[in-house]
Design a protein around this motif. Sequence first.
Motif, PDB file in Angstrom:
ATOM      1  N   GLU A 194       0.823  -1.212   0.000  1.00 24.86           N
ATOM      2  CA  GLU A 194       0.000   0.000   0.000  1.00 24.86           C
ATOM      3  C   GLU A 194       0.855   1.261   0.000  1.00 24.86           C
ATOM      4  N   LEU A 195       1.980   1.221   0.716  1.00 27.13           N
ATOM      5  CA  LEU A 195       2.857   2.388   0.760  1.00 27.13           C
ATOM      6  C   LEU A 195       3.456   2.673  -0.615  1.00 27.13           C
ATOM      7  N   LEU A 196       3.797   1.624  -1.351  1.00 27.91           N
ATOM      8  CA  LEU A 196       4.346   1.821  -2.695  1.00 27.91           C
ATOM      9  C   LEU A 196       3.311   2.485  -3.607  1.00 27.91           C
ATOM     10  N   ASP A 197       2.075   2.003  -3.569  1.00 32.67           N
ATOM     11  CA  ASP A 197       1.022   2.630  -4.383  1.00 32.67           C
ATOM     12  C   ASP A 197       0.812   4.089  -3.970  1.00 32.67           C
ATOM     13  N   THR A 198       0.843   4.336  -2.655  1.00 33.48           N
ATOM     14  CA  THR A 198       0.659   5.702  -2.161  1.00 33.48           C
ATOM     15  C   THR A 198       1.783   6.611  -2.632  1.00 33.48           C
ATOM     16  N   GLN A 199       3.000   6.114  -2.618  1.00 32.86           N
ATOM     17  CA  GLN A 199       4.134   6.922  -3.080  1.00 32.86           C
ATOM     18  C   GLN A 199       3.972   7.302  -4.555  1.00 32.86           C
ATOM     19  N   PHE A 200       3.581   6.354  -5.383  1.00 30.06           N
ATOM     20  CA  PHE A 200       3.397   6.668  -6.805  1.00 30.06           C
ATOM     21  C   PHE A 200       2.246   7.643  -7.009  1.00 30.06           C
TER      22      PHE A 200
ATOM     23  N   LEU B 132      15.553  15.121  -5.807  1.00 30.71           N
ATOM     24  CA  LEU B 132      14.807  14.331  -4.828  1.00 30.71           C
ATOM     25  C   LEU B 132      15.813  13.523  -4.014  1.00 30.71           C
ATOM     26  N   VAL B 133      15.793  13.694  -2.701  1.00 30.81           N
ATOM     27  CA  VAL B 133      16.642  12.922  -1.794  1.00 30.81           C
ATOM     28  C   VAL B 133      15.753  11.938  -1.056  1.00 30.81           C
ATOM     29  N   ALA B 134      15.993  10.653  -1.244  1.00 33.56           N
ATOM     30  CA  ALA B 134      15.180   9.602  -0.631  1.00 33.56           C
ATOM     31  C   ALA B 134      16.004   8.881   0.422  1.00 33.56           C
ATOM     32  N   ALA B 135      15.440   8.733   1.619  1.00 32.55           N
ATOM     33  CA  ALA B 135      16.146   8.099   2.726  1.00 32.55           C
ATOM     34  C   ALA B 135      15.436   6.822   3.135  1.00 32.55           C
TER      35      ALA B 135
ATOM     36  N   GLN C  80      11.608   3.669   0.319  1.00 30.67           N
ATOM     37  CA  GLN C  80      11.345   4.636  -0.747  1.00 30.67           C
ATOM     38  C   GLN C  80      11.471   3.982  -2.130  1.00 30.67           C
ATOM     39  N   ILE C  81      10.698   2.962  -2.357  1.00 35.03           N
ATOM     40  CA  ILE C  81      10.814   2.169  -3.580  1.00 35.03           C
ATOM     41  C   ILE C  81      10.402   2.972  -4.818  1.00 35.03           C
ATOM     42  N   ALA C  82       9.429   3.856  -4.697  1.00 29.14           N
ATOM     43  CA  ALA C  82       8.908   4.579  -5.856  1.00 29.14           C
ATOM     44  C   ALA C  82       9.733   5.796  -6.239  1.00 29.14           C
ATOM     45  N   ALA C  83      10.546   6.299  -5.319  1.00 29.27           N
ATOM     46  CA  ALA C  83      11.151   7.626  -5.485  1.00 29.27           C
ATOM     47  C   ALA C  83      11.983   7.751  -6.755  1.00 29.27           C
ATOM     48  N   ARG C  84      12.845   6.789  -7.029  1.00 27.34           N
ATOM     49  CA  ARG C  84      13.722   6.929  -8.192  1.00 27.34           C
ATOM     50  C   ARG C  84      12.914   6.924  -9.489  1.00 27.34           C
TER      51      ARG C  84
ATOM     52  N   HIS D 297       3.929   0.021 -12.245  1.00 29.18           N
ATOM     53  CA  HIS D 297       3.877   1.490 -12.140  1.00 29.18           C
ATOM     54  C   HIS D 297       4.820   2.148 -13.143  1.00 29.18           C
ATOM     55  N   ARG D 298       6.000   1.564 -13.313  1.00 36.57           N
ATOM     56  CA  ARG D 298       6.954   2.141 -14.262  1.00 36.57           C
ATOM     57  C   ARG D 298       6.405   2.075 -15.688  1.00 36.57           C
ATOM     58  N   ALA D 299       5.753   0.979 -16.011  1.00 36.36           N
ATOM     59  CA  ALA D 299       5.171   0.862 -17.349  1.00 36.36           C
ATOM     60  C   ALA D 299       4.103   1.937 -17.562  1.00 36.36           C
ATOM     61  N   ALA D 300       3.331   2.217 -16.526  1.00 34.91           N
ATOM     62  CA  ALA D 300       2.300   3.251 -16.637  1.00 34.91           C
ATOM     63  C   ALA D 300       2.909   4.639 -16.851  1.00 34.91           C
ATOM     64  N   LEU D 301       4.156   4.813 -16.408  1.00 35.42           N
ATOM     65  CA  LEU D 301       4.870   6.081 -16.602  1.00 35.42           C
ATOM     66  C   LEU D 301       5.685   6.105 -17.888  1.00 35.42           C
ATOM     67  N   GLY D 302       5.636   4.995 -18.639  1.00 37.19           N
ATOM     68  CA  GLY D 302       6.419   4.914 -19.867  1.00 37.19           C
ATOM     69  C   GLY D 302       7.879   4.604 -19.632  1.00 37.19           C
ATOM     70  N   LEU D 303       8.186   3.987 -18.496  1.00 33.82           N
ATOM     71  CA  LEU D 303       9.572   3.659 -18.146  1.00 33.82           C
ATOM     72  C   LEU D 303       9.820   2.162 -18.322  1.00 33.82           C
ATOM     73  N   PRO D 304      11.038   1.769 -18.661  1.00 33.62           N
ATOM     74  CA  PRO D 304      11.351   0.347 -18.800  1.00 33.62           C
ATOM     75  C   PRO D 304      11.390  -0.340 -17.450  1.00 33.62           C
ATOM     76  N   PRO D 305      11.246  -1.666 -17.426  1.00 43.06           N
ATOM     77  CA  PRO D 305      11.297  -2.396 -16.147  1.00 43.06           C
ATOM     78  C   PRO D 305      12.708  -2.382 -15.564  1.00 43.06           C
ATOM     79  N   VAL D 306      12.789  -2.559 -14.243  1.00 41.06           N
ATOM     80  CA  VAL D 306      14.088  -2.674 -13.582  1.00 41.06           C
ATOM     81  C   VAL D 306      14.362  -4.148 -13.319  1.00 41.06           C
ATOM     82  N   GLY D 307      15.639  -4.471 -13.187  1.00 39.25           N
ATOM     83  CA  GLY D 307      16.015  -5.838 -12.895  1.00 39.25           C
ATOM     84  C   GLY D 307      15.934  -6.118 -11.410  1.00 39.25           C
ATOM     85  N   THR D 308      16.929  -5.651 -10.670  1.00 34.75           N
ATOM     86  CA  THR D 308      16.983  -5.862  -9.226  1.00 34.75           C
ATOM     87  C   THR D 308      16.478  -4.621  -8.513  1.00 34.75           C
ATOM     88  N   VAL D 309      15.423  -4.760  -7.744  1.00 33.32           N
ATOM     89  CA  VAL D 309      14.792  -3.608  -7.088  1.00 33.32           C
ATOM     90  C   VAL D 309      15.773  -2.899  -6.167  1.00 33.32           C
TER      91      VAL D 309
END
Length: 403
Positions: free
Chosen positions: A80-86, A99-102, A106-110, A173-185
């Motif tokens: 839920e936190l990941l969806d909220t961040q996006f 953007l500084v993520a600590a 903060q999975i969505a920040a980058r 979420h990345r696909a919805a933003l037009g971004l390619p998938p990531v390998g290792t989170v």
Amino acid sequence: MRVLLSTYGTRGDVEPLVALAVRLRARGAEVRMCAPPDEEFAERLAGLGVSLVPVGPPVRELTRGTGLPSDAELARYRSELLDTQFALLPAALDGCDVLVAAGLAQIAARSVAEAAGVRYVYVSYAAVHLPSPHHAPPPRPGWPKPTETDNRTLWALDAELLDAQYAEQLNAHRAALGLPPVGTVRDHVLTDRPWLAADPAVGPWRTIPGLEVVQTGTWSLPDERPLPDDLLTFLDAGAPPVYVGFGSMSPARDIARGVIEALRAQGHRALVSRGWAGLGLIDDGDDCFAVGEVNHQRLFGRVAAVVHHGGAGTTVTAARAGVPQLLVTAPISDNPYWAGQVAELGVGAALEGPAPSAESLGVALENVLAPETRERARALAAEIRTDGAAVAAGLLMGDLRPA
């Protein structure tokens, strides 16, 4: 320059970014912060003129009682936190330059920064959160405890657990933003050049290939608040007491009683910090006193030792004050790491919680309160830096280069 700072966690996660925000504002930057909606964080930021963007549920919901939520509940919170961040970070980032993520929450920040074409910086408050063959990953509540012992294997398993929790959801979420998938989170969140906001004398980074860590020092601010009169009266009434506090953690129900009794058996006074757990005294004896929120920077210079949970902020504040420490830790996040550092440096001792025996408490307190331990603690204090937040602000503003 406009800067968005983002974190999710307890006071120990928020306060370092508060220090950075103050240093950035002093240089003319505009700062806003994404943080939990807990009232104390909102009041803290409002008093500094920093805009708060509340993200996620109040952290106190996760820390009620003496135990953590179930594994299933923690998995739901994370999702839920990941969806909220996006949902919220894009608007919060609008008009910002960086953007500084600590923290690894903060999975969505980058991804949000990438979609907006904004610079992204990841920061950790402890070396143990960054993959290295020199240490194992920190314990992550809600995920299986591995039986392996090789650090490289443990970090590979850690990456698999993070991918299992987040990869599919993140890449959708990345696909919805037009971004390619990531390998290792994990590697995506950390980048290959993370910052480490920890003091090199207490929590140093050991250089490894492939990860260019920028260690700035701890992000903190001078605290000029006076101590309350009733606390000063207690401090002046006898020998320096031993501070007992567990911050935002919820320790075992009888931990305060156990520590007070062990201190009394050795002829020491006790100063109990109520903290989020609402700890209190066990009787009305005049050798004990309870306090709420006070200035630790002033207080720790007046105590004989600090008994605490192993948070990064408390550990470095006690070290800076030159006072010995006893860490009673739960296997959560970086707490065991700081316990190990304190023991290795010889400035204190560590016990694994949640409820150490009276005998182990007594032995540990004897070691912590020994003159030679205090001598080492005083020597360490002289090595600790106080300019970490200023260094980080300079790096972000472009007028400093990484060491």
